[in-house]
Motif scaffolding. Structure first.
Motif, PDB file in Angstrom:
ATOM      1  N   TYR A  92      59.929  24.585  62.990  1.00 13.78           N
ATOM      2  CA  TYR A  92      58.515  23.974  63.074  1.00 13.78           C
ATOM      3  C   TYR A  92      57.941  23.711  61.918  1.00 13.78           C
ATOM      4  CZ  TYR A  92      58.002  24.091  68.275  1.00 13.78           C
ATOM      5  OH  TYR A  92      58.320  23.655  69.541  1.00 13.78           O
ATOM      6  N   PHE A  93      58.067  24.646  60.822  1.00 13.63           N
ATOM      7  CA  PHE A  93      57.475  24.193  59.401  1.00 13.63           C
ATOM      8  C   PHE A  93      58.586  23.700  58.466  1.00 13.63           C
ATOM      9  CE2 PHE A  93      54.574  27.819  61.252  1.00 13.63           C
ATOM     10  CZ  PHE A  93      53.579  26.972  61.229  1.00 13.63           C
ATOM     11  N   GLY A  94      59.748  23.666  58.796  1.00 12.42           N
ATOM     12  CA  GLY A  94      60.935  23.115  58.137  1.00 12.42           C
ATOM     13  C   GLY A  94      61.038  21.586  58.547  1.00 12.42           C
ATOM     14  N   VAL A  95      62.078  21.902  59.464  1.00 11.99           N
ATOM     15  CA  VAL A  95      62.541  20.393  60.125  1.00 11.99           C
ATOM     16  C   VAL A  95      61.333  19.289  60.489  1.00 11.99           C
ATOM     17  CG1 VAL A  95      63.867  19.158  61.962  1.00 11.99           C
ATOM     18  CG2 VAL A  95      64.625  21.524  61.037  1.00 11.99           C
ATOM     19  N   THR A  96      60.353  19.877  61.033  1.00 16.55           N
ATOM     20  CA  THR A  96      59.124  19.046  61.549  1.00 16.55           C
ATOM     21  C   THR A  96      58.503  18.205  60.211  1.00 16.55           C
ATOM     22  OG1 THR A  96      58.848  20.279  63.350  1.00 16.55           O
ATOM     23  CG2 THR A  96      56.853  18.985  62.505  1.00 16.55           C
ATOM     24  N   PHE A  97      58.712  19.053  59.162  1.00 18.61           N
ATOM     25  CA  PHE A  97      57.976  18.342  58.134  1.00 18.61           C
ATOM     26  C   PHE A  97      58.799  17.794  56.904  1.00 18.61           C
ATOM     27  CE2 PHE A  97      54.860  20.672  60.153  1.00 18.61           C
ATOM     28  CZ  PHE A  97      53.617  19.779  60.513  1.00 18.61           C
ATOM     29  N   GLY A  98      60.100  17.551  57.214  1.00 21.84           N
ATOM     30  CA  GLY A  98      61.077  17.170  56.316  1.00 21.84           C
ATOM     31  C   GLY A  98      61.538  18.006  55.343  1.00 21.84           C
ATOM     32  N   ARG A  99      61.220  19.451  55.607  1.00 17.23           N
ATOM     33  CA  ARG A  99      61.651  20.485  54.625  1.00 17.23           C
ATOM     34  C   ARG A  99      62.402  21.565  55.111  1.00 17.23           C
ATOM     35  NH1 ARG A  99      57.063  20.795  50.800  1.00 17.23           N
ATOM     36  NH2 ARG A  99      57.120  22.989  50.945  1.00 17.23           N
TER      37      ARG A  99
ATOM     38  N   GLU B 117      56.947  15.505  62.581  1.00 12.44           N
ATOM     39  CA  GLU B 117      57.670  14.934  63.779  1.00 12.44           C
ATOM     40  C   GLU B 117      58.697  16.222  64.276  1.00 12.44           C
ATOM     41  OE1 GLU B 117      60.045  11.593  66.240  1.00 12.44           O
ATOM     42  OE2 GLU B 117      59.273  11.195  64.142  1.00 12.44           O
ATOM     43  N   VAL B 118      58.484  16.724  65.599  1.00  9.82           N
ATOM     44  CA  VAL B 118      59.292  17.796  66.201  1.00  9.82           C
ATOM     45  C   VAL B 118      60.252  16.812  67.049  1.00  9.82           C
ATOM     46  CG1 VAL B 118      59.288  19.659  67.630  1.00  9.82           C
ATOM     47  CG2 VAL B 118      57.293  19.152  66.433  1.00  9.82           C
TER      48      VAL B 118
ATOM     49  N   GLN C  98      48.235  20.947  61.628  1.00  6.40           N
ATOM     50  CA  GLN C  98      47.489  22.003  62.266  1.00  6.40           C
ATOM     51  C   GLN C  98      47.806  22.053  63.667  1.00  6.40           C
ATOM     52  OE1 GLN C  98      43.459  20.075  62.609  1.00  6.40           O
ATOM     53  NE2 GLN C  98      42.603  21.968  63.408  1.00  6.40           N
ATOM     54  N   HIS C  99      48.201  21.233  64.480  1.00  8.50           N
ATOM     55  CA  HIS C  99      48.815  21.382  65.950  1.00  8.50           C
ATOM     56  C   HIS C  99      49.968  22.366  65.764  1.00  8.50           C
ATOM     57  CE1 HIS C  99      50.541  19.237  69.563  1.00  8.50           C
ATOM     58  NE2 HIS C  99      50.543  20.459  69.766  1.00  8.50           N
ATOM     59  N   VAL C 100      51.143  22.249  64.699  1.00 10.60           N
ATOM     60  CA  VAL C 100      52.137  22.957  64.621  1.00 10.60           C
ATOM     61  C   VAL C 100      51.709  24.331  64.194  1.00 10.60           C
ATOM     62  CG1 VAL C 100      54.193  23.611  63.413  1.00 10.60           C
ATOM     63  CG2 VAL C 100      53.847  21.230  63.960  1.00 10.60           C
TER      64      VAL C 100
ATOM     65  N   MET D 209      52.310  27.430  66.650  1.00 12.65           N
ATOM     66  CA  MET D 209      53.228  28.812  66.078  1.00 12.65           C
ATOM     67  C   MET D 209      52.485  30.038  66.191  1.00 12.65           C
ATOM     68  SD  MET D 209      56.131  28.061  65.810  1.00 12.65           S
ATOM     69  CE  MET D 209      56.524  29.813  65.253  1.00 12.65           C
ATOM     70  N   ILE D 210      50.961  29.934  66.159  1.00 13.33           N
ATOM     71  CA  ILE D 210      50.247  30.986  66.210  1.00 13.33           C
ATOM     72  C   ILE D 210      50.294  31.649  67.680  1.00 13.33           C
ATOM     73  CG2 ILE D 210      47.918  31.717  66.553  1.00 13.33           C
ATOM     74  CD1 ILE D 210      47.213  30.252  63.988  1.00 13.33           C
TER      75      ILE D 210
END
Length: 195
Positions: A59-66, A121-122, A134-136, A140-141
């Motif tokens: 979620y915090f890697g692939v989704t944001f190109g990182r 993008e997920v 923010q949505h991610v 994840m919370i």
């Protein structure tokens, strides 16, 4: 600090609190106890940690190109059934816990680098995949909190330990006999209600 930055700090604190709670549930347990399946679907404490490492990285890697720089089992189509939900025999507890901590650092760097309205993008959400940081974060919370609850129940099943973190049981301060009486009372209520 701007209002959006205040929100990001608060959201990150809640995410980090859930992460720490999940790892705390492993403290003081044997390797057997952290790995053993305690539900019909095989849910186990170390598997929850591995799963959360995988989804956090996604979620915090692939989704944001990182993308997270280490291979992540969840995204490997040859990994086998439910492979992100248990530690394989050759995966040590230290490895899984360390992986989760390294994922945190990578994820937190993404969170710190991007504004809350940063687009992402997920891929596994299909047509609904367009999102924001923010949505991610909120997702994840919720995901981490859900699994922290699972971990809380599993730990209580293993040795009776319960609570949010060390020194905070979040439970009434009563002895084992009172808990036993309480449980019996609830069992009796359930039997009567069932007819």
């Amino acid at each position: 600090m701007a209002a959006a930055e205040d929100q990001k700090v608060i959201l990150l604190e809640y995410l980090q609190g859930g992460r720490k709670a999940v790892l705390w549930k492993l403290d003081g347990l044997s390797d057997y106890d952290v790995r053993r399946p305690l539900t019909p679907t095989g849910t186990n404490l170390l598997g929850l940690v591995k799963h959360l490492a995988c989804v956090d990285a996604g979620y915090f890697g692939v989704t944001f190109g990182r993308p997270f720089p280490e291979p992540m089992l969840r995204w490997d189509s040859d990994a086998g059934f439910n492979a992100d939900m248990f530690a394989a025999a050759d995966e040590s507890r230290e490895h899984i816990e360390g992986l989760y901590r390294r994922v945190w650092a990578h994820s937190d760097a993404t969170i710190e680098a991007l504004p809350l309205d940063a687009p992402g993008e997920v891929p596994w959400w299909g047509d609904a995949g367009k999102t924001t940081l923010q949505h991610v974060l909120v997702h994840m919370i919720q995901e981490t909190g859900r699994h922290a609850g699972h971990a809380d129940i599993l730990r209580e099943m293993i040795d009776g330990a319960a609570g949010a973190w060390p020194g905070n049981s979040s439970m009434a301060e009563v002895d084992a006999a009172q808990w036993s009486e309480h449980r019996e009372r609830l069992e009796e209520i359930a039997r009567r209600a069932a007819g």
